[in-house]
Design an enzyme around this catalytic site. Structure first.
Site, short mmCIF file in Angstrom:
data_model
loop_
_atom_site.label_atom_id
_atom_site.label_comp_id
_atom_site.label_asym_id
_atom_site.label_seq_id
_atom_site.Cartn_x
_atom_site.Cartn_y
_atom_site.Cartn_z
N TYR A 121 45.89 36.99 29.44
CA TYR A 121 45.75 35.62 29.92
C TYR A 121 47.11 35.10 30.34
O TYR A 121 48.00 34.86 29.53
CB TYR A 121 45.16 34.71 28.83
CG TYR A 121 43.77 35.10 28.36
CD1 TYR A 121 42.94 35.89 29.14
CD2 TYR A 121 43.30 34.67 27.13
CE1 TYR A 121 41.67 36.24 28.70
CE2 TYR A 121 42.03 35.00 26.68
CZ TYR A 121 41.22 35.80 27.46
OH TYR A 121 39.97 36.13 27.01
N LEU A 130 29.46 27.19 26.30
CA LEU A 130 29.16 26.00 27.09
C LEU A 130 28.97 26.34 28.57
O LEU A 130 29.07 25.47 29.43
CB LEU A 130 30.27 24.97 26.92
CG LEU A 130 30.42 24.43 25.48
CD1 LEU A 130 31.59 23.46 25.39
CD2 LEU A 130 29.13 23.77 25.01
#
Length: 332
Positions: free
Chosen positions: A58, A220
């Site tokens: 990341y 989500l």
């Protein structure tokens, strides 16, 4: 916050984790602000979130550096998870599972994270050129060396097989069966949400039967299930959703029916309950071995997500969520 015990190593974590990736990578680069991200980590810890999920890829590397800064004075409050096995190039991502590389990568992650031990070290992807047992063996040696407490495996992507209805995680389960013979798997991380429930078919039961924790990635729906995204609003070029088949303007409009159902359930639980909290409560209801890991770079959402552990869905709620229409993507 409710605590959950996951894996054969009896790892105890807050029931909702924090995915740190959006703070440095893959989502709206212009909105990534280091100072706010640091505050977000602290807010999550203040609300009882302990599992912080990052990876060396990341950034690359910048996310681990950020998490390391955030935990400089609060390392003992966090359960730190990072990943190994993927290298990021200019226009491509490649796997590297060579044992020597894994050990060097671990040492580098420890330096960036400013810690002596990684609580959970996950294999991001298996290297097709290296037997997964060799990679896993090198990771197990890190446990013996005291650099890592437990090992986890990230699921092979299932998107290419959507619509077939079966076998979406067969490849991951085969890998799990192989590495279990080398060293115990403590966790599996895979996508699981109201609009991506494929893991319920085989992967989640596999974990439950063996006492393996399940880290629910993207609970989500890449932000869609929060109800805060506007169809046709567009995404920055570096945002992964700009190329996601469920995030075209047409598909976002069609999938508003899913968010509407979550809003109806939230309304039954009073003012202040949000669609996002309903979506997380649904994931939490899938089993005591399940820990959702929603990603965010905002303090507000970290606090809201943490409070989802206090929401108990009724049989009526669960039935309504089960009856929601299947999410659509441009592949459909």
């Amino acid at each position: 916050m409710e605590r959950r015990t996951i894996g054969a190593a009896a790892l105890e974590v807050g029931a909702v984790g924090l995915g740190c990736m959006p703070m440095s990578w893959a989502y709206s680069g212009s909105q990534q602000r280091g100072a706010e991200s640091l505050r977000t980590v602290h807010t999550a810890l203040d609300h009882g979130t302990t599992l912080l999920d990052t990876a060396d890829m990341y950034g690359p590397f910048t996310n681990e550096l950020l998490v390391g800064r955030a935990l400089r004075e609060r390392r003992s409050e966090a359960f730190l998870s990072t990943k190994v096995g993927l290298l990021v190039g200019e226009q491509h991502i490649v796997a590297n599972g060579r044992p020597g590389y894994v050990k060097r990568a671990c040492d580098a992650s420890l330096r960036r994270l400013q810690t002596d031990v990684i609580d959970l070290y996950q294999l991001h992807r298996a290297d097709p050129e290296v037997p997964v047992e060799e990679t896993w063996g090198a990771m197990a040696e890190l446990v013996s060396a005291g650099k890592v407490r437990a090992l986890g495996l990230c699921a092979v992507g299932a998107h290419s097989r959507r619509g077939s209805g079966t076998g979406l995680h067969d490849g991951t389960i085969r890998q799990l069966e192989r590495v279990q013979q080398v060293f115990p798997v403590s966790t599996v991380e895979a996508e699981l949400s109201v609009w991506s429930a494929e893991a319920l078919d085989a992967l989640l039961p596999w974990c439950e039967a063996r006492g393996v924790g399940f880290l629910a990635a993207m609970p989500l729906g890449n932000g869609f299930l929060t109800g805060t995204l506007t169809p046709g609003g567009g995404f920055e070029r570096d945002d992964v959703r700009a190329r996601h088949p469920r995030f075209t303007a047409e598909m976002m409009a069609a999938n508003q029916r899913v968010v509407a159902g979550l809003r109806r359930v939230a309304a039954r639980h009073g003012d202040g309950t949000t669609p996002a909290q309903v979506a997380l409560a649904w994931v939490l209801s899938r089993g005591r071995h399940v820990v959702p890991v929603p990603g965010t770079k905002r303090e507000r959402w970290a606090a809201e997500n943490a409070r989802a552990t206090g929401l108990r869905l009724t049989a009526e709620d669960l039935a309504e969520v089960a009856g929601l229409p299947a999410a659509l993507g441009s592949w459909d």
